[in-house]
Design a protein around this motif. Structure first.
Motif, mmCIF file in Angstrom:
data_model
loop_
_atom_site.group_PDB
_atom_site.id
_atom_site.type_symbol
_atom_site.label_atom_id
_atom_site.label_comp_id
_atom_site.label_asym_id
_atom_site.label_seq_id
_atom_site.Cartn_x
_atom_site.Cartn_y
_atom_site.Cartn_z
ATOM 1 N N TYR A 1 1.257 11.192 7.630
ATOM 2 C CA TYR A 1 -0.183 11.417 7.583
ATOM 3 C C TYR A 1 -0.538 12.678 6.801
ATOM 4 N N THR A 2 -1.608 12.556 6.003
ATOM 5 C CA THR A 2 -2.182 13.677 5.268
ATOM 6 C C THR A 2 -3.437 14.145 6.003
ATOM 7 N N VAL A 3 -3.554 15.437 6.246
ATOM 8 C CA VAL A 3 -4.662 15.996 7.024
ATOM 9 C C VAL A 3 -5.530 16.859 6.119
ATOM 10 N N SER A 4 -6.858 16.685 6.237
ATOM 11 C CA SER A 4 -7.812 17.437 5.419
ATOM 12 C C SER A 4 -8.844 18.119 6.314
ATOM 13 N N LEU A 5 -9.310 19.270 5.857
ATOM 14 C CA LEU A 5 -10.364 20.002 6.551
ATOM 15 C C LEU A 5 -11.347 20.559 5.531
ATOM 16 N N THR A 6 -12.638 20.345 5.790
ATOM 17 C CA THR A 6 -13.701 20.959 5.000
ATOM 18 C C THR A 6 -14.530 21.851 5.921
#
Length: 393
Positions: A121-126
């Motif tokens: 899994y690839t995790v992103s945060l904005t």
């Protein structure tokens, strides 16, 4: 106190130069860099970045997130913690994308949790503030939950989670580095030139090579003669052991060719140019070929220390071990076993040698001692069965 004097003895006083330049560097920093930051930045580097690139740039350089764990088996609950520094961070909105279809948005969500099933899994945060300025961070292939099936092919599209030949990973090092307990790495036929040594650890890791690599269900057909998986050292890399198996249990390597490893290192030895097996148990090398590997002092192709396993239906040929100095002892042109217990089953060990030519002088006065052109055993309990070892042990 030990390393630098030793290097100076070998290579001269080249390391003295950077130390001589250090006072000059400190003077430049004290005269120009420190006054600049005191005058312009005032508080921190983040403030200067804010003046130069705006608040978005400042926020981008001063926030991030980490997970309390990134690897697990079957099911994994992960806690993520984000941090942001700088001005105007009193009311931040966090937009999390956990990569498994789960999304979380809202104010003050600097600490969150998410539960994952098997996969990559690839995790992103904005993060955004009340001025609608935002910064984003993505951690690719960040969470891994086994058991995994990782496909590797030189022509794959490299789309996670790499579970078939069409989306197969191209980076063989990543596959080996991240293969955990009970994971399987499938290698399509092709040549993989390495820039660093492959590593296998953990429990129950399986590396299986020489697949046809066609699109379909499952890994499909494999044949080391028709679709060989070749792991090798490119000519641009001077010295390189191809594979290290360390601290592993019940792991296996199948249908792979390890060729061209070279670990002749001045001032020390790196045994086992093909594969070194260290402090491991339940290891199985099956239907592999270890060819034309060249090591220093111990085990041209295979070096095993305090390890237990089986070498089955393997071909260990045309490997060599060289002396590291003119007064040296070298062992096992093909295989060197130290301690542990190994069974050599239906395997061929032939055409390997212990070679002193690297340090032969004009007077033939060299004093290397050569033992075991095919295989050398230094303690342990070992049993050959089936095909005969090519040269006397």
């Amino acid at each position: 106190f030990v390393g630098h004097p030793g290097t100076s003895y070998q290579k001269g006083l080249i390391l003295l130069l950077p130390h001589m330049l250090l006072p000059l560097v400190l003077l430049v920093v004290a005269k120009f860099i420190v006054p600049f930051y005191r005058r312009v930045v005032r508080m921190s580097a983040y403030e200067y970045i804010g003046h130069r690139f705006g608040l978005g740039g400042r926020l981008y350089t001063s926030f991030g997130f980490l997970a309390d764990r990134t690897r697990g088996d079957t099911s994994l609950k992960v806690a993520f913690a984000a941090s942001a520094a700088g001005t105007n961070t009193a009311s931040l909105t966090y937009r999390w994308n956990f990569g498994n279809g789960a999304l979380t948005n809202g104010n003050g969500l600097s600490v969150v949790t998410n539960t994952y099933g098997s996969g990559i899994y690839t995790v992103s945060l904005t993060v955004s503030n009340t001025f609608n300025e935002a910064a984003s961070l993505t951690r690719t292939d960040y969470i891994l939950v086994g058991p995994l099936s990782i496909y590797v092919a030189t022509n794959g599209s490299a789309a996670a989670p790499y579970t078939n030949w069409a989306t197969a990973l191209r980076d063989i090092n990543w596959a080996f580095d991240n293969a955990g307990s009970n994971d399987t790495v499938y290698l399509a036929g092709g040549t993989h030139p390495l820039t660093r040594t492959l590593l296998v650890g953990g429990n129950g890791v399986s590396i299986r090579g020489s697949y046809e690599g066609t699109i379909g269900t499952g890994p499909g057909n494999h044949d080391i003669d028709r679709w060989p998986t070749v792991i090798t050292r490119p000519s641009s890399v001077e010295y390189l052991r191809l594979l290290t198996i360390g601290g592993a249990t019940n792991s296996r390597l199948e249908n792979v060719i390890l060729s061209g490893g070279l670990s002749l290192v001045s001032g020390g030895n790196v045994p086992g140019a093909g594969v070194a097996i260290l402090n491991s148990s339940g290891i199985r090398l099956s239907n592999c070929r270890l060819l034309k590997n060249n090591s220093t002092d111990y085990g041209g192709a295979v070096y095993a220390f305090d390890s237990y396993g089986v070498i089955s239906n393997c071909d260990v040929s045309a490997n060599s071990v060289h002396a590291n100095g003119w007064d040296d002892t070298i062992y096992g042109g093909g295989i060197y076993l130290s301690g542990g217990a190994w069974t050599l089953l239906d395997s061929s060990v032939g055409g390997n040698n212990t070679d002193r030519s690297r340090y032969r002088d004009d007077y033939n006065n060299n004093r290397e001692r050569l033992y075991g052109g095919g295989m050398y055993v230094a303690g342990g309990t070992h049993r050959p069965a089936g095909k005969r070892v090519g040269r006397p042990v």
